[in-house]
Design an enzyme around this catalytic site. Structure first.
Site: not given
Ligand code: RRO
Length: 296
Positions: A17, A45, A127, A130, A242
């Protein structure tokens, strides 16, 4: 064909995502993108209930073999997504997974209920991982909190629910087990590892959000260990990701027990990475067959 929670996929390669903007790619490459679409399912996203600007810049920092992001969930909000992004994503030639994040159970419930009404959506990813939100709290770091979030939304949809785990948890397998008991249909992992960079001109943080999430080859060994552990702890299908940059590395995640794999940071370096990895994966299937025979 491959089954992911009752949804048929042509292969095991997804995007992580937020790491491939299919709408911008369609603008740049036109219908050629659809004819040679790089993924077997597309993950949006993450969206939130209200629109968000995201974190102040700078939002990126490159590390040896990795990237720290502090994007902060910029998005049009639920209604903006349903109105303008979803119709465009629905034109992609693969099943659609919509990633959602709520700051409360009420918000999460609204997101799941409204997204669930749309036939264009195949699966929903929660999610809970984050690292870049103002509170600094990651719901998915706690097994009981994760279970409560899944329980709150499970009755609201018949679509498969994927729970995206954080590597910033004491025991991701315990979180995965709680998600399973609460009604999740699949587990995806890993999200990014909490990281930080200092401004080389001073002593304060480089990133506008203070800290960020580390991804890329630097996290691959951590991700592989967590995917291996989670896949042995739950009966649900696992989507592993990953730092995957080659088909051999993708095959490692499949051998570790993942049903699907996702390409994230490597797509920023090479937007053709997922196609290359999917094309080369066949050479590694004999190894996976050996693994399946061994593990019964
Ligand atoms: O938007 C972000 O900063 C972000 C999200 Br939603 C996420 O799930 N993982 C990430 O590393 N950045």
């Amino acid at each position: 064909m491959l089954d992911l929670c009752g949804v048929e996929l042509a292969g095991p390669v997804l995007n992580g995502s937020g790491t491939f903007d299919a709408i911008a790619a369609r603008r740049a490459f036109g219908d050629a993108l659809l004819e040679r679409f790089p993924f077997d399912a597309f993950v949006s996203k993450t969206i939130t209930l209200a629109p968000r600007e995201g974190n102040p810049p700078p939002r990126l920092w490159e590390t040896p073999a990795g990237l720290i992001n502090s994007i902060g969930l910029p998005n049009k909000g639920l209604e903006g997504f349903l109105r303008s992004d979803l119709p465009q994503l629905a034109q992609l030639p693969v099943p659609l997974i919509v990633s959602v994040m709520g700051f409360s159970h009420k918000e999460l419930a609204s997101l799941v209920a409204r997204v669930s009404e749309r036939d264009e959506v195949g699966l929903i990813e929660l999610n809970v991982s984050c690292p870049n939100v103002e509170s600094g709290l990651i719901m998915g770091a706690d097994p009981a909190e994760t279970a409560r979030a899944v329980e709150a939304v499970r009755p609201l949809t018949t679509k498969p629910l994927i729970v995206k785990l954080t590597p910033n948890a004491t025991e991701p397998a315990a979180v995965a087990r709680c998600a399973q008991e609460a009604g999740a249909d699949a587990i995806s992992l890993i999200n990014t590892l909490k990281g930080m960079a200092l401004d080389p001109r001073g002593s304060g943080p480089w990133l506008g959000g203070g800290t960020g999430g580390l991804s890329g080859p630097a996290v691959r060994a951590v991700a592989l260990a967590q995917v291996h552990s989670v896949a042995r702890s739950v009966e649900l299908p696992v989507i592993g990701m990953g730092g995957i940059a080659t088909a051999a590395q993708a095959a490692d995640f499949l051998a570790a027990g993942a049903r699907c794999i996702a390409i994230g940071t490597e797509s920023f370096r090479d937007p053709g990475a997922a196609r290359r990895i999917a094309a080369d994966l066949g050479e590694h299937f004999h190894r996976l067959d050996m693994h399946r025979t061994r593990s019964g």
